[in-house]
Design a protein around this motif. Structure first.
Motif, short mmCIF file in Angstrom:
data_model
loop_
_atom_site.label_atom_id
_atom_site.label_comp_id
_atom_site.label_asym_id
_atom_site.label_seq_id
_atom_site.Cartn_x
_atom_site.Cartn_y
_atom_site.Cartn_z
N UNK A 167 0.83 -1.21 0.00
CA UNK A 167 0.00 0.00 0.00
C UNK A 167 0.86 1.26 0.00
N UNK A 168 1.94 1.20 -0.77
CA UNK A 168 2.79 2.37 -0.96
C UNK A 168 3.91 2.52 0.04
N UNK A 169 3.96 1.67 1.06
CA UNK A 169 5.00 1.78 2.08
C UNK A 169 6.00 0.65 1.93
N UNK A 170 7.29 0.99 1.88
CA UNK A 170 8.32 -0.04 1.73
C UNK A 170 8.46 -0.84 3.02
N UNK A 171 8.36 -2.16 2.89
CA UNK A 171 8.48 -3.05 4.05
C UNK A 171 9.83 -3.73 4.11
#
Length: 254
Positions: free
Chosen positions: A20-24
């Protein structure tokens, strides 16, 4: 040493997994089967518990690497946001960048797989059988593999990567995408068994893991607690059953 030799070299590129657009996570990986990798990583790291929680996905290739973009269902995205975990992991190190020590020793489900049984010779032949499913290793001599061994059927699926953790995540993702339960067979690895590999197998529900090299003490303790059968040091038709031998007929003769 004189002269030069031409050979194919293994590829590794940065692969960013975003939700959802956030780098994990950003991992160095072999740029093949990356959708399997992203799905398997999301499952084994607990971002999702089932593939239907991934609503969309795409791979975006950049000059510097690849983004594996996942869009999760709203409840999973909210849960992930509450425990956001960023990792920058070099090859062979699955715990780099963890935000808390507690996450390294996370609680694991106990694997059931009550009907899973293997004949000893299936397991002692498994690592050699996996060799026949390693085209990248044949070309480069520099990648690991994770395979799926069905009882009485041999290696049904395999994935390769420069990182052993990545190879396992690719296999977990491939199994999930094929609708194949990990509890129906054994995971076969070309590497030693560290605790992270046992953790990933527990999350996936794999009841048996077979490896060519030895396990670590923490890996065995984790496997014992999670109900996973560990068969390791499998070479030249021999190996050792370390935990939960009831899944291996005549385990003492391995």
């Amino acid at each position: 040493m004189s002269g030069t030799a031409a050979r194919i070299l293994a590829e590794e590129v940065p692969v960013a997994i975003t939700c959802n657009g956030s780098t994990q996570a950003v991992m160095m990986a072999t740029p093949a089967d990356l959708t399997d990798f992203a799905f398997g990583f999301a499952l084994s790291e607990g971002f999702v518990t089932a593939l239907d929680q991934i609503e969309e996905h795409e791979l975006v290739v950049h000059d510097t690497g690849v983004e594996a973009r996942l869009w999760l269902a709203e409840d999973r995205a909210a849960a992930l946001g509450a425990r956001r975990r960023a990792m920058a992991g070099p090859v062979g190190c699955g715990l780099c960048g963890i935000d808390s020590l507690q996450q390294a020793l996370r609680d694991l489900p106990r694997v059931a797989a009550p009907d899973l049984r293997f004949a000893p010779d299936e397991l002692t032949a498994a690592t050699e059988a996996l060799r026949r499913h390693q085209p990248l290793h044949d070309q480069t001599g520099a990648v690991h593999a994770a395979g799926f061994l069905r009882p009485g059927q041999g290696i049904a699926m395999a994935r390769e990567d420069v990182g052993r953790h990545n190879a396992l995540d690719k296999l977990i993702g491939a199994l999930a995408r094929a609708g194949e339960p990990a509890a129906a067979g054994a995971v076969v690895m070309t590497s030693r068994l560290s605790v992270e590999l046992i953790q990933k197998c527990a999350i996936a529900g794999a009841g048996v893991i077979v490896a060519v090299s030895a396990p670590t003490r923490m890996a065995l303790d984790t496997a014992e607690a999670a109900g996973i059968t560990v068969v390791a040091g499998v070479r030249n038709g021999h190996g050792q059953v370390y935990t939960h031998p009831w899944r291996v007929a005549g385990a003492g003769g391995l």
